[in-house]
Design an enzyme around this catalytic site. Sequence first.
Site: not given
Length: 385
Positions: A29-30, A119
């Site tokens: 995921p970005m 993150c």
Amino acid sequence: MTSTLERATALPPLQLGGLTVDPAVVLAPMAGITNPAFRTLCREFGAGLYVCEMITTRALVERNVKTLQMVQAAPGEADAFSVQLYGVDPATVGRAVEMLVDEEVAGTRPAHIDLNFGCPVPKVTRKGGGSALPWRRVLFGNIVRAAVRAAGDVPVTVKTRIGIDPEHVTYLDAGRIAQDEGAAAITLHGRTADQLYSGTADWSHIARLVEEVSIPVLGNGDLWEADDALRMVAETGCAGVVVGRGCLGRPWLFGDLAAAFAGSPRRTLPGFREVAAVMHRHATLLAADQGELHGCTDFRKHVAWYLKGFSVGSDVRRALAMVSGLDELAELLDRIPDQPYPEAVLGAPRGRTSQPRPVALPEGWLADRDDPRPPAGAELETSGG
């Protein structure tokens, strides 16, 4: 255009509960990148598991309109829709998973759910979230347990980093806890949070985690080419790879990865006309989702990645950075002469880079690893990262 490299041994498919991922390749995921258009584009080049942008559990539970839009499956994802969730409260995470699995708020039932504990962004870690959270191992376990129980037969995986910094390593505990709580796999990015995206990923920790747990371990970090993935698998014994920045401006990387993991030596080196066709396809998919103006505006961020290493006039570059329509994009791309793929950029880093810096943490965060309380104020109100 393709090139040939030394043939490699094929990698078995990745099994996540009842979900088979073949080849064992996952798109990371970005934020602002892995929307339905980009996932569709990447899937057109090769099979794998393509994860949506990070979804915040609080925003999902509160039925935030933007989050509900972001969590929609793309055409063709019905059997392999993958969602990554960020959350710091077990009850909220559990409720968000229930909504995805039982209420099908994404329009389809997800085939896979990933939990983000990797993150390193300061606005997240200073509240105890992201890569800071596994330090609180009881809380970490409670979150994984809540997600797994709510997911039922949908496999839940975990993504994390080595730790907060070299003095506060968390990944081995996280791997054992995730396994004990029923996670189907764990992904390890070979950097600590204080490294952000600087330096070089240390894959030796991926190998160490493979030795520690029996669930599949996926490797992440500095996978710029398909042959980097082959080398990671050979050096670490990981069951598959998670690719992020390496595919920016190069969605055909997933075709190379599919070939590499099938034991084929073929690699893609597209000339500029082929790259231009991919760029226009990407913008067209964005326009179909967002409308032509918004789609082309969103596409602007990708232009420099696609053009990296190519000879392009400064006036055309400036115009592409302000492109507002598909016909305009096509006309500008036609002004760039065809040329071979710039092999000098192969293996070079892409996307965000940063200097290492101390991790911002809540006051007293490191004092008690067994404190089960969710960190105050760490819930995010918007999705995407």
